[in-house]
Design an enzyme around this catalytic site. Structure first.
Site, PDB file in Angstrom:
ATOM      1  N   HIS A 305     -68.279  43.993  40.560  1.00 41.66           N
ATOM      2  CA  HIS A 305     -67.495  44.713  41.567  1.00 41.66           C
ATOM      3  C   HIS A 305     -66.140  44.040  41.687  1.00 41.66           C
ATOM      4  O   HIS A 305     -66.051  42.815  41.564  1.00 41.66           O
ATOM      5  CB  HIS A 305     -68.227  44.673  42.923  1.00 41.66           C
ATOM      6  CG  HIS A 305     -67.708  45.651  43.909  1.00 41.66           C
ATOM      7  ND1 HIS A 305     -66.619  45.391  44.705  1.00 41.66           N
ATOM      8  CD2 HIS A 305     -68.113  46.910  44.220  1.00 41.66           C
ATOM      9  CE1 HIS A 305     -66.383  46.444  45.477  1.00 41.66           C
ATOM     10  NE2 HIS A 305     -67.276  47.387  45.196  1.00 41.66           N
ATOM     11  N   ASP A 362     -74.340  50.885  43.497  1.00 41.22           N
ATOM     12  CA  ASP A 362     -74.685  51.975  42.584  1.00 41.22           C
ATOM     13  C   ASP A 362     -75.896  51.683  41.713  1.00 41.22           C
ATOM     14  O   ASP A 362     -76.415  52.577  41.057  1.00 41.22           O
ATOM     15  CB  ASP A 362     -73.499  52.289  41.667  1.00 41.22           C
ATOM     16  CG  ASP A 362     -72.380  52.929  42.451  1.00 41.22           C
ATOM     17  OD1 ASP A 362     -72.686  53.761  43.306  1.00 41.22           O
ATOM     18  OD2 ASP A 362     -71.218  52.590  42.212  1.00 41.22           O
TER      19      ASP A 362
HETATM   20  N1  ACO Z   1     -71.351  44.103  32.332  1.00 44.86           N
HETATM   21  C1  ACO Z   1     -70.926  43.149  31.479  1.00 44.86           C
HETATM   22  N2  ACO Z   1     -69.792  42.420  31.646  1.00 44.86           N
HETATM   23  C2  ACO Z   1     -69.057  42.703  32.738  1.00 44.86           C
HETATM   24  C3  ACO Z   1     -69.445  43.686  33.677  1.00 44.86           C
HETATM   25  C4  ACO Z   1     -70.644  44.389  33.443  1.00 44.86           C
HETATM   26  N3  ACO Z   1     -71.058  45.318  34.282  1.00 44.86           N
HETATM   27  N4  ACO Z   1     -68.523  43.749  34.669  1.00 44.86           N
HETATM   28  C5  ACO Z   1     -67.576  42.841  34.372  1.00 44.86           C
HETATM   29  N5  ACO Z   1     -67.904  42.200  33.205  1.00 44.86           N
HETATM   30  C6  ACO Z   1     -67.143  41.108  32.596  1.00 44.86           C
HETATM   31  C7  ACO Z   1     -65.897  41.649  31.926  1.00 44.86           C
HETATM   32  O1  ACO Z   1     -66.127  41.958  30.555  1.00 44.86           O
HETATM   33  C8  ACO Z   1     -64.925  40.514  32.100  1.00 44.86           C
HETATM   34  O2  ACO Z   1     -65.219  39.569  31.115  1.00 44.86           O
HETATM   35  P1  ACO Z   1     -64.029  38.609  30.516  1.00 44.86           P
HETATM   36  O3  ACO Z   1     -63.590  37.759  31.673  1.00 44.86           O
HETATM   37  O4  ACO Z   1     -64.716  37.841  29.442  1.00 44.86           O
HETATM   38  O5  ACO Z   1     -62.944  39.544  30.031  1.00 44.86           O
HETATM   39  C9  ACO Z   1     -65.295  39.901  33.448  1.00 44.86           C
HETATM   40  O6  ACO Z   1     -66.686  40.259  33.654  1.00 44.86           O
HETATM   41  C10 ACO Z   1     -64.468  40.452  34.624  1.00 44.86           C
HETATM   42  O7  ACO Z   1     -64.510  41.882  34.581  1.00 44.86           O
HETATM   43  P2  ACO Z   1     -63.314  42.834  35.046  1.00 44.86           P
HETATM   44  O8  ACO Z   1     -63.528  44.193  34.473  1.00 44.86           O
HETATM   45  O9  ACO Z   1     -62.002  42.173  34.760  1.00 44.86           O
HETATM   46  O10 ACO Z   1     -63.536  42.829  36.605  1.00 44.86           O
HETATM   47  P3  ACO Z   1     -63.016  43.906  37.605  1.00 44.86           P
HETATM   48  O11 ACO Z   1     -63.111  43.283  38.950  1.00 44.86           O
HETATM   49  O12 ACO Z   1     -61.709  44.474  37.207  1.00 44.86           O
HETATM   50  O13 ACO Z   1     -64.096  45.087  37.418  1.00 44.86           O
HETATM   51  C11 ACO Z   1     -65.865  46.609  37.688  1.00 44.86           C
HETATM   52  C12 ACO Z   1     -65.056  45.454  38.321  1.00 44.86           C
HETATM   53  C13 ACO Z   1     -64.938  47.705  37.175  1.00 44.86           C
HETATM   54  C14 ACO Z   1     -66.762  47.216  38.783  1.00 44.86           C
HETATM   55  C15 ACO Z   1     -66.728  46.042  36.525  1.00 44.86           C
HETATM   56  O14 ACO Z   1     -67.573  45.016  37.007  1.00 44.86           O
HETATM   57  C16 ACO Z   1     -67.568  47.126  35.828  1.00 44.86           C
HETATM   58  O15 ACO Z   1     -67.065  47.799  34.931  1.00 44.86           O
HETATM   59  N6  ACO Z   1     -68.860  47.325  36.265  1.00 44.86           N
HETATM   60  C17 ACO Z   1     -69.689  48.372  35.733  1.00 44.86           C
HETATM   61  C18 ACO Z   1     -69.338  49.691  36.408  1.00 44.86           C
HETATM   62  C19 ACO Z   1     -69.826  49.790  37.832  1.00 44.86           C
HETATM   63  O16 ACO Z   1     -70.960  49.453  38.144  1.00 44.86           O
HETATM   64  N7  ACO Z   1     -68.961  50.282  38.728  1.00 44.86           N
HETATM   65  C20 ACO Z   1     -69.301  50.487  40.126  1.00 44.86           C
HETATM   66  C21 ACO Z   1     -68.482  49.647  41.035  1.00 44.86           C
HETATM   67  S1  ACO Z   1     -69.054  49.859  42.724  1.00 44.86           S
HETATM   68  C22 ACO Z   1     -68.266  51.245  43.330  1.00 44.86           C
HETATM   69  O17 ACO Z   1     -67.265  51.682  42.833  1.00 44.86           O
HETATM   70  C23 ACO Z   1     -68.855  51.938  44.520  1.00 44.86           C
END
Ligand code: ACO
Length: 427
Positions: A305, A362
């Site tokens: 998140h 979610d």
């Molecule tokens: N699975 C695997 N790796 C992940 C995940 C995941 N679900 N989420 C983040 N990471 C990793 C990224 O690859 C990144 O790795 P790096 O540092 O080696 O590049 C690191 O964790 C940070 O991730 P970011 O995408 O930069 O974090 P951000 O805060 O921008 O993203 C997000 C948050 C978009 C929710 C992300 O965690 C994601 O894509 N999750 C899956 C989708 C999801 O469940 N969305 C619902 C959010 S809740 C809502 O909207 C109500």
């Protein structure tokens, strides 16, 4: 004198006041920055920018805390109802019994839709996505209820707020009914807000519909969990649209459009699809391996998140709610077992631990909604229904704020500088 932040830029020193909130990070008040330095700040995605003052919702993402008007989401989900939480968000305090009864009565008096709106629905294709219908119908409400669109009049603001909260379940249920070719079911105001929505969605005129109290309570709790979430993308959209003086129906329609995106409201559908794809617990390690692989675009949906770097407190409530619904409906869906084991393995995996990736709201919500009988296309609609109270409360807070200005971000321009027009024959 309060704290100040010092900035050196262009060979000169500047000082900016630091404003303290009640809890959470302080903010540096940079409103005079451009006038004094001729520079803007650059913050795409608003990761470090507070765009407004708000007394509604507080999140501490590191600690996994979510408070509405100071009350923890877990306590509200356990003890409160969606109507009571709505009153709290709108008015700032929990209601006493008389206030709650009065509010509930007022909302139930507004549940019907203008009859002509049924004709409006018939203009959509049968296979239209219910979110497309929601955007259209909610935007059109201002054409049907223009007697409550004067945003300078507090009475109009109150009536339009009540109308939006009350009519959203009817609009959402009708979007569903239209997609399955069944007749619209009129509201029954003897039922609760959530019971009424269940009946309008799953009831048919040919049969009596009995509201299952466990399902009703579970869905009501899901509505509480989605009621508000601070300045997220759709809420900021509602505020930005409202800052120009647009009427509340148009503003909430803008919020619905923003919520539709898969990065915001659409993630529970993606999480459920992923659990189905995994299928059985023995395949979980393979998917965890894929999520860890930098060269694989796969991510564990429902994990991670932008704000929570700890367990999303809403996910805890969701997990308990799945158990209750599955027991009440005697469902034994293997995806729940996959979800539980996936969560446990991911939480103990060094990659997820190091990156602070925890289940978000979610992760379990799709599992519950599908067990109740909602098709995946309705998931975001349910989110919009519940979030309407948050949008409305935030919109009201903004409109009543004397310091409110039209939202107008600036930019870092990277296009060509001024150049002379080249005639067509010379290009
Ligand atoms: N699975 C695997 N790796 C992940 C995940 C995941 N679900 N989420 C983040 N990471 C990793 C990224 O690859 C990144 O790795 P790096 O540092 O080696 O590049 C690191 O964790 C940070 O991730 P970011 O995408 O930069 O974090 P951000 O805060 O921008 O993203 C997000 C948050 C978009 C929710 C992300 O965690 C994601 O894509 N999750 C899956 C989708 C999801 O469940 N969305 C619902 C959010 S809740 C809502 O909207 C109500």
């Amino acid at each position: 004198m309060g704290d100040i932040a010092k900035l050196s830029a262009g060979g000169a020193d500047f000082e900016y006041p630091v404003i303290k909130g009640s809890v959470g990070p302080d903010v540096i008040d940079i409103r005079k920055l451009y006038g004094q330095t001729g520079m803007f700040t650059y913050d795409p995605g608003f990761t470090s920018t507070a765009a407004c003052e708000s007394a509604l919702t507080f999140i501490d993402g590191d600690e996994g805390v979510l408070l509405h008007r100071g009350y923890a989401i877990g306590e509200l989900a356990e003890h409160s109802t969606f109507m009571e939480t709505s009153y709290l968000l709108l008015n700032g305090e929990l209601p006493n019994q008389a206030q709650l009864d009065d509010f509930t009565r007022t909302i139930s008096r507004h549940t019907m839709l203008h009859e002509q709106l049924a004709t409006f629905y018939r203009g959509f294709r049968r296979d239209a996505h219910p979110m497309a219908i929601m955007c259209g119908v909610v935007g059109a409400l201002s054409a049907f209820y223009h007697d409550s669109t004067d945003i300078a009049d507090p009475v109009h603001r109150k009536i339009s707020s009540h109308r939006l909260i009350a009519k959203m379940p009817t609009i959402a249920a009708m979007a569903y009914k239209y997609s399955v070719g069944q007749p619209f079911v009129y509201p029954d105001n003897s039922l609760s807000y959530t019971g009424n929505f269940l009946r309008m969605t799953f009831g048919v005129p040919a049969e009596n519909y009995e509201v299952n109290p466990v399902v009703e309570r579970a869905l009501d709790r899901i509505f509480i969990l989605h009621a508000d979430h601070e300045q997220n993308a759709s809420t900021s959209t509602v505020r930005l649209a409202g800052s120009s003086g647009a009427n509340p129906f148009a503003c909430i329609a803008a919020g619905i459009a923003c919520l539709w995106g898969p990065a915001h409201g659409g993630a529970n559908e993606a999480a459920l699809n992923m659990l189905h794809e995994i299928g059985t617990p023995d395949r979980i390690p393979h998917y965890i391996e894929r999520a860890r692989d930098k060269n694989d675009p796969f991510r564990l949906m429902g994990f991670g998140h932008r704000v929570y770097k700890n367990y999303d407190p809403r996910a805890t409530v969701m997990q308990q709610t799945v158990r209750e619904v599955f027991t009440a409906l005697k469902v034994s869906d293997p995806v729940f077992e996959v979800a539980l084991q996936l969560e446990e393995m991911a939480l103990n995996d060094p990659y997820f631990m190091e990156k602070k990736l925890f289940p978000n709201v979610d992760f379990y919500s799709g599992v519950i909604l599908s067990a109740i009988g909602f098709p995946t296309t309705m998931f975001t609609v349910l989110f919009a229904l519940a979030r309407t109270v948050g949008w409305v409360a935030q919109w009201n807070e903004m409109i009543s704020d004397p310091g409110q200005k039209i939202g107008r971000p600036r930019q870092l321009y990277t296009g060509p500088a001024n150049r002379s027009y080249v005639p067509l024959t010379k290009r």
